[in-house]
Enzyme design. Structure first.
Site, PDB file in Angstrom:
ATOM      1  N   GLU A 197       0.904  -1.378  -0.052  1.00  0.00           N
ATOM      2  CA  GLU A 197      -0.021   0.002  -0.081  1.00  0.00           C
ATOM      3  C   GLU A 197       0.907   1.266  -0.003  1.00  0.00           C
ATOM      4  O   GLU A 197       0.541   2.318  -0.687  1.00  0.00           O
ATOM      5  CB  GLU A 197      -0.962  -0.120   1.323  1.00  0.00           C
ATOM      6  CG  GLU A 197      -1.805   0.888   1.296  1.00  0.00           C
ATOM      7  CD  GLU A 197      -2.894   0.748   0.308  1.00  0.00           C
ATOM      8  OE1 GLU A 197      -2.979  -0.142  -0.497  1.00  0.00           O
ATOM      9  OE2 GLU A 197      -3.995   1.668   0.066  1.00  0.00           O
ATOM     10  N   ASP A 198       1.809   1.059   0.758  1.00  0.00           N
ATOM     11  CA  ASP A 198       2.755   2.542   0.901  1.00  0.00           C
ATOM     12  C   ASP A 198       3.918   2.513   0.167  1.00  0.00           C
ATOM     13  O   ASP A 198       4.443   3.500   0.235  1.00  0.00           O
ATOM     14  CB  ASP A 198       2.807   2.863   2.505  1.00  0.00           C
ATOM     15  CG  ASP A 198       1.516   2.985   3.172  1.00  0.00           C
ATOM     16  OD1 ASP A 198       0.559   3.440   2.448  1.00  0.00           O
ATOM     17  OD2 ASP A 198       1.460   2.841   4.363  1.00  0.00           O
TER      18      ASP A 198
ATOM     19  N   ASP B 287     -14.269  -4.419  41.955  1.00  0.00           N
ATOM     20  CA  ASP B 287     -13.334  -4.826  41.059  1.00  0.00           C
ATOM     21  C   ASP B 287     -12.483  -3.754  40.724  1.00  0.00           C
ATOM     22  O   ASP B 287     -11.593  -4.187  39.569  1.00  0.00           O
ATOM     23  CB  ASP B 287     -13.636  -6.111  40.155  1.00  0.00           C
ATOM     24  CG  ASP B 287     -14.426  -5.370  39.131  1.00  0.00           C
ATOM     25  OD1 ASP B 287     -15.228  -4.296  39.223  1.00  0.00           O
ATOM     26  OD2 ASP B 287     -14.853  -6.013  38.259  1.00  0.00           O
TER      27      ASP B 287
END
Ligand code: MN
Length: 563
Positions: free
Chosen positions: A69-70, A252
């Protein structure tokens, strides 16, 4: 950024080192918005994947996940250099990157299904989760508009996915990282009101620890670990909403966690604890005998502890502990590499078979549960083999049977769009109307006014919905359909109440020339919910209205449903 596991791996594993070197070379000179070298991101992603115990194929894919993609490195080359599996995983992660959650609430479930269906191999999702985890950790550097969208997508899509895969720790981390971006005011409120309480409880747990340790030792049991676990801000907030924002009621906030060697030891420790302090009735949860549907196992009990303070204690084995942290990944690592030290030398594995067994197991657990939680419905990747999920250009996910065509898609959106359909574009390219859609396809239907459907469509369409409408349109009459068309929209608006707010909301609606049919208010939560029914079904109009309504700052959340 130091990435210890990866550093060690590249010394010992040639395959991973090659992926590492290639990624480094490809991302050379690229920078992240943080100003850091881009390579840090992929190396950190791979670090997570390695820490979660995945195989070398997944680690290599994590290193290479942004190259296609890059950096324009081709998938073909990855295939030649690293094999089919790595290229399949990289391709999968790249595809998932194109899916965007655009805030349409009722689409959330379909989107999650689509992600599972698209992934096919569970490792695709795991690499994607690692990628998202690092992106969330560095979200600060991203422009504010984008921050919010990414945080919302993480909270609504990826954190629940991680949870369903049993990756509770990652799921919780993703939620915690998203929370301040989505609810900045609430986050500040929590910091102000909970911080001291947390610290006080931490100090208290430190006092309890040696008492527990002593008692366990006396009984001849080996405790591998006793530590305290602070409840996450995001889950504390969700719980506070159910407890009138009263932090005193949250038992808790900090829990004591005991890790022992065997299941027998777990029950023995439970006995020891109850011998020390009386348990609160109805608060003993045996998730070992009855695991949660996502696979979580542990024993929880809540006792009147030192100074009569109500305290939650969790007991589990090391394996259960690891699984609770990384879920399906740990499960898989345990099964796959049992007894082998150098698991990375093992030929990479196909997740499918294991993962299906795991899903089968979940399914049988589901049957055992009196009140199966709804999330099980969407977990099963194998359930989706007969479905495909295609997307409208606006990002709405359309769920269709496999083999469905653009015509089926068109009728699924609206009868009129089906009837007037003349062509279709898939992922920007014109296709024929009998084209078989695939999951993740972005489908744009081309329409023409006053057009009639063609009888020949009947030969290739897949859904009876489309068939009924085509027949009806040809005969020139409307059929009684089993599924009626929606007539109204119901808006669900979560608000921070103030005098006059309802009036402001209704003014905006009526100024948009939309009639209100009914208004309902639900006020027993911290934030009241307005349910407003209006007589429109046009999605574009509805979306426009939502945009206008969102401008009211008291509106915290808004969604709609056609009814
Ligand atoms: Mn990435």
């Amino acid at each position: 950024m130091s990435t210890p596991k990866i550093q060690e791996l590249i010394k010992n594993n040639d395959f991973i080192r090659r992926a590492y070197d290639l990624a480094k070379k490809q991302h050379e000179g690229q920078k992240r918005q943080t100003g850091d070298p881009y390579f840090n991101h992929v190396s950190q992603t791979a670090e997570f994947v390695a820490q979660w115990g995945l195989d070398q194929t997944a680690i290599a894919a994590a290193l290479l996940h942004d190259t296609v993609e890059d950096t324009g490195y081709s998938l073909e080359k990855i295939k030649t250099e690293f094999g089919e599996e790595v290229s399949f995983l990289v391709d999968g992660v790249t595809k998932l990157g194109k899916i965007k959650y655009r805030g349409v609430e009722r689409q959330v479930e379909n989107l999650r299904k689509m992600i599972l269906a698209l992934s096919q191999d569970i490792r695709v999702i795991i690499v994607k989760l690692a990628d998202r985890l690092h992106n969330m950790q560095t979200l600060n550097a991203v422009p504010p508009q984008k921050q919010k969208r990414i945080a919302l997508e993480t909270m609504e899509i990826y954190a629940p996915l991680a949870y369903r895969l049993g990756m509770q720790k990652i799921s919780g981390e993703l939620e915690d990282l998203s929370f301040p971006y989505i609810y900045p005011r609430e986050y500040r409120w929590l910091i102000e009101h909970a911080k001291e309480k947390y610290e006080e409880r931490e100090r208290y747990t430190e006092k309890v620890k040696p008492i527990v340790m002593e008692a366990i030792k006396k009984a001849g049991i080996d405790a591998l670990m006793i530590d305290s676990r602070a409840k996450r801000y995001s889950s504390l907030y969700k719980k506070l909403l159910r407890y009138d924002m009263d932090i005193e009621k949250i038992y808790d906030l900090v829990a004591l966690r005991i890790v022992v060697k065997s299941v027998a030891d777990c029950y023995a420790v439970l006995g020891i604890i109850h011998n020390l302090w009386p348990p609160l009735p109805n608060r003993i949860k045996d998730y070992i005998a009855l695991p949660k549907p996502n696979g979580y196992r542990s024993i929880h009990t809540t006792v009147f502890c030192v100074d009569n303070k109500i305290t939650e204690i969790q007991i589990r084995t090391q394996e259960m502990h690891d699984e609770a942290e990384t879920g399906i990944a740990a499960h898989w690592a345990y099964e796959q590499f049992k007894g082998t030290e150098d698991y990375l030398d093992k030929k990479s594995v196909t997740a499918n078979k294991k993962e299906l067994q795991w899903v089968q197991q979940l399914r049988s657990w589901q049957k055992e549960f009196a009140h199966p939680e709804e999330f099980l419905e969407s977990l099963k990747i194998d359930f989706f083999k007969d479905r495909i999920f295609a997307i409208t250009p606006k990002g709405e996910v359309i769920d269709l049977p496999s083999g469905a065509t653009p015509v089926d898609f068109a009728y699924q959106i609206h009868t009129e769009i089906g009837n007037s359909c003349t062509g279709a574009k898939v992922n920007g390219k014109i296709v024929s109307l009998d084209y078989r859609l695939r999951s993740g396809d972005i489908v744009d239907i081309i329409t023409q006014k006053n057009k009639k459907p063609s009888e020949s469509w009947i030969n290739f369409i897949k859904t009876s919905h489309a068939r009924n409408h085509i027949r009806a349109a040809i005969k020139g009459k409307t059929v009684q359909l089993s599924k009626r068309e929606p007539k109204e929209v119901e808006l669900k608006i979560v608000v921070e109440d103030r005098v006059g707010l309802l009036k402001d909301v209704t003014v905006i609606i009526s100024r948009s020339h939309i009639n209100i049919i009914a208004i309902n208010t639900i006020t027993n939560a911290k934030f009241p919910i307005l349910k407003i029914r209006c007589d429109i079904t046009n999605k574009e109009k509805i979306e426009k209205l939502l945009v206008k309504l969102k401008k009211l700052k008291e509106i915290k959340e808004i969604g709609y449903q056609l009814i």
